[in-house]
Scaffold this active site. Structure first.
Site, mmCIF file in Angstrom:
data_model
loop_
_atom_site.group_PDB
_atom_site.id
_atom_site.type_symbol
_atom_site.label_atom_id
_atom_site.label_comp_id
_atom_site.label_asym_id
_atom_site.label_seq_id
_atom_site.Cartn_x
_atom_site.Cartn_y
_atom_site.Cartn_z
ATOM 1 N N CYS A 1 -1.048 2.891 -5.868
ATOM 2 C CA CYS A 1 0.153 3.337 -5.150
ATOM 3 C C CYS A 1 -0.227 3.595 -3.694
ATOM 4 O O CYS A 1 -1.236 4.238 -3.425
ATOM 5 C CB CYS A 1 0.677 4.623 -5.794
ATOM 6 S SG CYS A 1 2.111 5.318 -4.955
ATOM 7 N N LEU A 2 0.595 3.091 -2.773
ATOM 8 C CA LEU A 2 0.309 3.271 -1.346
ATOM 9 C C LEU A 2 0.285 4.747 -0.958
ATOM 10 O O LEU A 2 -0.354 5.123 0.013
ATOM 11 C CB LEU A 2 1.362 2.545 -0.498
ATOM 12 C CG LEU A 2 1.390 1.018 -0.618
ATOM 13 C CD1 LEU A 2 2.582 0.456 0.156
ATOM 14 C CD2 LEU A 2 0.091 0.402 -0.127
ATOM 15 N N GLY B 1 5.655 -3.336 -3.534
ATOM 16 C CA GLY B 1 6.959 -2.691 -3.469
ATOM 17 C C GLY B 1 6.862 -1.442 -2.634
ATOM 18 O O GLY B 1 5.774 -0.908 -2.417
ATOM 19 N N GLN C 1 8.678 6.761 0.646
ATOM 20 C CA GLN C 1 7.265 6.568 0.974
ATOM 21 C C GLN C 1 7.036 6.414 2.474
ATOM 22 O O GLN C 1 5.900 6.511 2.937
ATOM 23 C CB GLN C 1 6.709 5.342 0.252
ATOM 24 C CG GLN C 1 6.536 5.566 -1.242
ATOM 25 C CD GLN C 1 5.858 4.363 -1.877
ATOM 26 O OE1 GLN C 1 6.506 3.373 -2.153
ATOM 27 N NE2 GLN C 1 4.550 4.440 -2.064
ATOM 28 N N HIS D 1 9.719 6.594 -7.893
ATOM 29 C CA HIS D 1 9.549 7.207 -6.564
ATOM 30 C C HIS D 1 10.877 7.760 -6.054
ATOM 31 O O HIS D 1 10.938 8.875 -5.541
ATOM 32 C CB HIS D 1 9.076 6.162 -5.542
ATOM 33 C CG HIS D 1 7.581 6.036 -5.434
ATOM 34 N ND1 HIS D 1 6.747 7.102 -5.220
ATOM 35 C CD2 HIS D 1 6.774 4.940 -5.478
ATOM 36 C CE1 HIS D 1 5.488 6.677 -5.152
ATOM 37 N NE2 HIS D 1 5.471 5.365 -5.307
ATOM 38 N N HIS E 1 7.932 1.652 -11.323
ATOM 39 C CA HIS E 1 7.129 2.440 -10.378
ATOM 40 C C HIS E 1 7.979 2.881 -9.174
ATOM 41 O O HIS E 1 7.986 4.059 -8.798
ATOM 42 C CB HIS E 1 5.926 1.593 -9.924
ATOM 43 C CG HIS E 1 4.967 2.304 -9.015
ATOM 44 N ND1 HIS E 1 3.681 2.610 -9.369
ATOM 45 C CD2 HIS E 1 5.121 2.760 -7.749
ATOM 46 C CE1 HIS E 1 3.080 3.240 -8.354
ATOM 47 N NE2 HIS E 1 3.935 3.338 -7.357
ATOM 48 N N GLU E 2 8.714 1.933 -8.596
ATOM 49 C CA GLU E 2 9.471 2.243 -7.376
ATOM 50 C C GLU E 2 10.712 3.092 -7.662
ATOM 51 O O GLU E 2 11.057 3.975 -6.872
ATOM 52 C CB GLU E 2 9.872 0.961 -6.637
ATOM 53 C CG GLU E 2 8.707 0.034 -6.264
ATOM 54 C CD GLU E 2 7.583 0.700 -5.478
ATOM 55 O OE1 GLU E 2 7.815 1.740 -4.840
ATOM 56 O OE2 GLU E 2 6.455 0.174 -5.522
HETATM 57 ZN ZN LIG Z 1 3.894 4.092 -5.441
#
Ligand SMILES: [Zn+2]
Length: 177
Positions: A99-100, A46, A51, A145, A141-142
């Site tokens: 997480c990226l 995702g 991000q 963000h 999670h997203e």
């Molecule tokens: Zn993340």
């Protein structure tokens, strides 16, 4: 505008994103396309718009992307959610996540087991999703963000400090190498 991946402590990861109200603007589809592109390139499941530096409440996900223990023959889901909100939560599970925006960090945190999310699709129509298991975790999670909440915020202060110390140390070492 450069769409490079933003990593912690980039300040856009700490901010609540703006709601999308430009559903007729081709810019929206452009953002969505570039988000999917980046997500696949980085092998994420995702991606939240901030991000990659896009300051709006947009998230994309594709649960086919990842090597998680998907049941044989089970279809993953691919979706775009705009202005998403979690309106119901149920149960609690321990979730191990990466997480990226935090390369190399993997932590285990509590998440709701099931969530109900309301959002808009890319045409501006209302949608509602009931999710459990892996999809519920990705959504939490997203959506966090988009509200400026990194996953480390779900750790106790002591654990968070330990994880961040290690993260910054690794960053420094990588920069030196
Ligand atoms: Zn993340």
């Amino acid at each position: 505008m450069s769409y490079r991946i933003r990593t912690w402590p980039d300040k856009i990861l700490k901010q609540k994103m703006k709601e999308v109200d430009f559903f007729d603007d081709p810019k929206l589809q452009e953002y969505i396309n570039v988000m999917f592109e980046k997500m696949y390139e980085l092998e994420g499941v995702g991606l939240a718009a901030n991000q990659i530096g896009i300051p709006y409440q947009i998230l994309v996900l594709d649960t086919n992307t990842k090597k998680y223990d998907q049941q044989e023959g089970e279809e993953g889901v691919k979706m775009v959610l705009i202005n998403p909100k979690i309106v119901e939560k149920e149960g609690q599970i321990e979730s191990t996540e990466g997480c990226l925006s935090f390369p190399g960090v993997q932590i285990t945190i509590p998440r709701a087991e099931k969530v109900k999310v309301v959002a808009k699709n890319e045409k501006g129509e209302d949608i509602e999703i009931d999710a459990d298991d892996f999809l519920a975790i990705v959504l939490q999670h997203e959506i966090d963000h988009l509200n400026g909440i990194p996953f480390i915020n779900h750790l106790s202060p002591v654990k968070r400090r330990m994880v961040l110390e290690k993260y910054f140390k690794t960053l420094k070492e990588t920069a030196r190498a």
